[in-house]
Design a protein around this motif. Structure first.
Motif, PDB file in Angstrom:
ATOM      1  N   GLY A  52     -62.492  -1.104 -49.048  1.00  0.00           N
ATOM      2  CA  GLY A  52     -62.831  -2.442 -49.494  1.00  0.00           C
ATOM      3  C   GLY A  52     -61.639  -3.364 -49.439  1.00  0.00           C
ATOM      4  N   ASP A  53     -61.869  -4.591 -49.794  1.00  0.00           N
ATOM      5  CA  ASP A  53     -60.835  -5.609 -49.825  1.00  0.00           C
ATOM      6  C   ASP A  53     -59.909  -5.345 -51.008  1.00  0.00           C
ATOM      7  OD1 ASP A  53     -59.526  -7.925 -49.046  1.00  0.00           O
ATOM      8  OD2 ASP A  53     -60.866  -9.236 -50.174  1.00  0.00           O
ATOM      9  N   ALA A  54     -58.613  -5.474 -50.795  1.00  0.00           N
ATOM     10  CA  ALA A  54     -57.644  -5.233 -51.871  1.00  0.00           C
ATOM     11  C   ALA A  54     -56.428  -6.128 -51.668  1.00  0.00           C
ATOM     12  CB  ALA A  54     -57.219  -3.769 -51.889  1.00  0.00           C
ATOM     13  N   THR A  55     -55.703  -6.357 -52.740  1.00  0.00           N
ATOM     14  CA  THR A  55     -54.454  -7.103 -52.716  1.00  0.00           C
ATOM     15  C   THR A  55     -53.372  -6.201 -53.277  1.00  0.00           C
ATOM     16  OG1 THR A  55     -55.618  -9.193 -53.068  1.00  0.00           O
ATOM     17  CG2 THR A  55     -53.259  -9.160 -53.578  1.00  0.00           C
ATOM     18  N   VAL A  56     -52.251  -6.088 -52.576  1.00  0.00           N
ATOM     19  CA  VAL A  56     -51.123  -5.276 -53.034  1.00  0.00           C
ATOM     20  C   VAL A  56     -50.071  -6.202 -53.624  1.00  0.00           C
ATOM     21  CG1 VAL A  56     -49.301  -3.673 -52.350  1.00  0.00           C
ATOM     22  CG2 VAL A  56     -51.569  -3.510 -51.304  1.00  0.00           C
ATOM     23  N   ILE A  57     -49.614  -5.880 -54.839  1.00  0.00           N
ATOM     24  CA  ILE A  57     -48.604  -6.675 -55.551  1.00  0.00           C
ATOM     25  C   ILE A  57     -47.486  -5.732 -55.967  1.00  0.00           C
ATOM     26  CG2 ILE A  57     -48.135  -8.066 -57.616  1.00  0.00           C
ATOM     27  CD1 ILE A  57     -51.208  -8.708 -57.618  1.00  0.00           C
ATOM     28  N   PHE A  58     -46.253  -6.126 -55.761  1.00  0.00           N
ATOM     29  CA  PHE A  58     -45.109  -5.405 -56.302  1.00  0.00           C
ATOM     30  C   PHE A  58     -44.585  -6.229 -57.467  1.00  0.00           C
ATOM     31  CE2 PHE A  58     -45.501  -3.759 -52.049  1.00  0.00           C
ATOM     32  CZ  PHE A  58     -45.263  -2.409 -52.224  1.00  0.00           C
ATOM     33  N   ALA A  59     -44.483  -5.625 -58.642  1.00  0.00           N
ATOM     34  CA  ALA A  59     -44.069  -6.342 -59.850  1.00  0.00           C
ATOM     35  C   ALA A  59     -42.817  -5.682 -60.433  1.00  0.00           C
ATOM     36  CB  ALA A  59     -45.194  -6.320 -60.882  1.00  0.00           C
ATOM     37  N   VAL A  60     -41.962  -6.499 -61.033  1.00  0.00           N
ATOM     38  CA  VAL A  60     -40.798  -6.006 -61.764  1.00  0.00           C
ATOM     39  C   VAL A  60     -40.900  -6.547 -63.182  1.00  0.00           C
ATOM     40  CG1 VAL A  60     -38.291  -5.941 -61.919  1.00  0.00           C
ATOM     41  CG2 VAL A  60     -39.396  -5.976 -59.660  1.00  0.00           C
ATOM     42  N   LEU A  61     -41.066  -5.635 -64.152  1.00  0.00           N
ATOM     43  CA  LEU A  61     -41.139  -6.013 -65.557  1.00  0.00           C
ATOM     44  C   LEU A  61     -39.742  -5.846 -66.142  1.00  0.00           C
ATOM     45  CD1 LEU A  61     -44.391  -4.035 -66.533  1.00  0.00           C
ATOM     46  CD2 LEU A  61     -44.191  -6.275 -65.448  1.00  0.00           C
ATOM     47  N   PRO A  62     -39.125  -6.922 -66.636  1.00  0.00           N
ATOM     48  CA  PRO A  62     -37.754  -6.841 -67.159  1.00  0.00           C
ATOM     49  C   PRO A  62     -37.647  -5.948 -68.396  1.00  0.00           C
ATOM     50  CG  PRO A  62     -38.468  -9.141 -66.913  1.00  0.00           C
ATOM     51  CD  PRO A  62     -39.672  -8.277 -66.711  1.00  0.00           C
ATOM     52  N   VAL A  63     -36.445  -5.506 -68.687  1.00  0.00           N
ATOM     53  CA  VAL A  63     -36.166  -4.726 -69.897  1.00  0.00           C
ATOM     54  C   VAL A  63     -36.650  -5.527 -71.101  1.00  0.00           C
ATOM     55  CG1 VAL A  63     -34.338  -3.787 -71.362  1.00  0.00           C
ATOM     56  CG2 VAL A  63     -34.191  -3.549 -68.871  1.00  0.00           C
ATOM     57  N   GLY A  64     -37.383  -4.881 -71.995  1.00  0.00           N
ATOM     58  CA  GLY A  64     -37.881  -5.546 -73.201  1.00  0.00           C
ATOM     59  C   GLY A  64     -39.148  -6.357 -72.998  1.00  0.00           C
ATOM     60  N   TRP A  65     -39.697  -6.370 -71.796  1.00  0.00           N
ATOM     61  CA  TRP A  65     -40.900  -7.160 -71.505  1.00  0.00           C
ATOM     62  C   TRP A  65     -42.096  -6.601 -72.265  1.00  0.00           C
ATOM     63  CZ3 TRP A  65     -45.701  -6.008 -69.433  1.00  0.00           C
ATOM     64  CH2 TRP A  65     -46.474  -7.097 -69.033  1.00  0.00           C
ATOM     65  N   VAL A  66     -42.894  -7.497 -72.861  1.00  0.00           N
ATOM     66  CA  VAL A  66     -44.153  -7.124 -73.509  1.00  0.00           C
ATOM     67  C   VAL A  66     -45.215  -8.126 -73.087  1.00  0.00           C
ATOM     68  CG1 VAL A  66     -45.389  -6.877 -75.700  1.00  0.00           C
ATOM     69  CG2 VAL A  66     -43.030  -6.082 -75.513  1.00  0.00           C
ATOM     70  N   GLY A  67     -46.296  -7.625 -72.568  1.00  0.00           N
ATOM     71  CA  GLY A  67     -47.457  -8.459 -72.255  1.00  0.00           C
ATOM     72  C   GLY A  67     -48.451  -8.294 -73.387  1.00  0.00           C
ATOM     73  N   ASP A  68     -48.577  -9.327 -74.233  1.00  0.00           N
ATOM     74  CA  ASP A  68     -49.465  -9.219 -75.391  1.00  0.00           C
ATOM     75  C   ASP A  68     -50.911  -9.040 -74.932  1.00  0.00           C
ATOM     76  OD1 ASP A  68     -49.747  -8.909 -78.085  1.00  0.00           O
ATOM     77  OD2 ASP A  68     -49.338 -10.984 -78.601  1.00  0.00           O
ATOM     78  N   TRP A  69     -51.831  -8.946 -75.836  1.00  0.00           N
ATOM     79  CA  TRP A  69     -53.217  -8.570 -75.557  1.00  0.00           C
ATOM     80  C   TRP A  69     -53.819  -9.392 -74.425  1.00  0.00           C
ATOM     81  CZ3 TRP A  69     -54.744  -4.132 -77.318  1.00  0.00           C
ATOM     82  CH2 TRP A  69     -54.124  -3.611 -78.457  1.00  0.00           C
ATOM     83  N   HIS A  70     -54.311  -8.676 -73.406  1.00  0.00           N
ATOM     84  CA  HIS A  70     -54.919  -9.292 -72.230  1.00  0.00           C
ATOM     85  C   HIS A  70     -55.710  -8.230 -71.464  1.00  0.00           C
ATOM     86  CE1 HIS A  70     -51.311  -7.329 -70.670  1.00  0.00           C
ATOM     87  NE2 HIS A  70     -51.869  -7.358 -69.477  1.00  0.00           N
ATOM     88  N   PRO A  71     -56.789  -8.615 -70.787  1.00  0.00           N
ATOM     89  CA  PRO A  71     -57.471  -7.666 -69.912  1.00  0.00           C
ATOM     90  C   PRO A  71     -56.842  -7.690 -68.523  1.00  0.00           C
ATOM     91  CG  PRO A  71     -58.742  -9.678 -70.063  1.00  0.00           C
ATOM     92  CD  PRO A  71     -57.544  -9.852 -70.968  1.00  0.00           C
ATOM     93  N   ASN A  72     -57.074  -6.653 -67.740  1.00  0.00           N
ATOM     94  CA  ASN A  72     -56.654  -6.673 -66.341  1.00  0.00           C
ATOM     95  C   ASN A  72     -57.402  -7.796 -65.627  1.00  0.00           C
ATOM     96  OD1 ASN A  72     -54.883  -4.223 -65.566  1.00  0.00           O
ATOM     97  ND2 ASN A  72     -56.393  -3.371 -66.964  1.00  0.00           N
ATOM     98  N   PRO A  73     -56.771  -8.472 -64.664  1.00  0.00           N
ATOM     99  CA  PRO A  73     -57.455  -9.562 -63.961  1.00  0.00           C
ATOM    100  C   PRO A  73     -58.525  -9.073 -63.000  1.00  0.00           C
ATOM    101  CG  PRO A  73     -55.271  -9.221 -63.035  1.00  0.00           C
ATOM    102  CD  PRO A  73     -55.378  -8.327 -64.241  1.00  0.00           C
ATOM    103  N   LYS A  74     -58.360  -7.857 -62.477  1.00  0.00           N
ATOM    104  CA  LYS A  74     -59.295  -7.213 -61.564  1.00  0.00           C
ATOM    105  C   LYS A  74     -59.142  -5.713 -61.768  1.00  0.00           C
ATOM    106  CE  LYS A  74     -58.939 -10.633 -57.817  1.00  0.00           C
ATOM    107  NZ  LYS A  74     -60.046 -11.388 -58.329  1.00  0.00           N
ATOM    108  N   PRO A  75     -60.116  -4.912 -61.369  1.00  0.00           N
ATOM    109  CA  PRO A  75     -59.852  -3.470 -61.370  1.00  0.00           C
ATOM    110  C   PRO A  75     -58.614  -3.218 -60.497  1.00  0.00           C
ATOM    111  CG  PRO A  75     -62.187  -3.872 -61.058  1.00  0.00           C
ATOM    112  CD  PRO A  75     -61.494  -5.207 -60.942  1.00  0.00           C
ATOM    113  N   GLN A  76     -57.669  -2.435 -61.007  1.00  0.00           N
ATOM    114  CA  GLN A  76     -56.441  -2.260 -60.240  1.00  0.00           C
ATOM    115  C   GLN A  76     -55.772  -0.924 -60.527  1.00  0.00           C
ATOM    116  OE1 GLN A  76     -54.281  -5.823 -61.274  1.00  0.00           O
ATOM    117  NE2 GLN A  76     -53.672  -5.060 -63.266  1.00  0.00           N
TER     118      GLN A  76
END
Length: 149
Positions: A52-76
């Motif tokens: 199927g169609d997919a998008t590949v993303i490379f992410a770098v989360l910095p030291v101490g990074w916190v993503g507060d409450w959120h759902p995934n934007p797409k199944p991933q």
């Protein structure tokens, strides 16, 4: 070529939302491996997922990074390449992952609870950034644990 004919299994964490909109994490396994050659190379064990169609993303989360409450934007699929990160679901389960571990994020159908939580929280662990490869699938989420085998 390996003489080991036992089909392998590969574990992954599945973050999903139940019918009440609460997120959970289950330990699951990919288990439909078949020996196949890729472009004439020696056979290897492959568990081919739906095309199927997919998008590949490379992410770098910095030291101490916190993503507060959120759902995934797409199944991933989320694959740590280096560093460590954690995911906490609405049911209170917290899972830490590093290189070699895999997570399927499918908590899109969560509903905000009376504490204001929705989806999951996530963040880095330790003193180095978490480098992740994310493969976003352009499909609808499935509201059941471990539906990929």
């Amino acid at each position: 070529m390996s003489t080991d004919m036992h089909k392998p299994r590969t574990a992954y964490w599945h973050l999903w939302a139940d019918e009440q909109g609460v997120s959970h994490q289950n330990r699951c396994e990919l288990s439909h491996f078949e020996q196949q050659s890729m472009s004439g190379a020696a056979p290897q064990w492959n568990d081919v997922q739906a095309r199927g169609d997919a998008t590949v993303i490379f992410a770098v989360l910095p030291v101490g990074w916190v993503g507060d409450w959120h759902p995934n934007p797409k199944p991933q699929w989320i694959v740590p390449l280096s560093g460590r990160w954690w995911v906490e679901s609405m049911d209170g389960q917290r899972v830490e992952m590093g290189p070699g571990e895999v997570s399927l994020g499918e908590d899109l159908n969560c509903r905000k609870d009376d504490q204001g939580r929705i989806g999951h929280r996530s963040g880095t662990v330790g003193d180095e950034p978490a480098r992740l490869m994310i493969v976003q699938l352009h499909v609808e989420p499935v509201g059941a644990p471990c539906h990929l085998r």
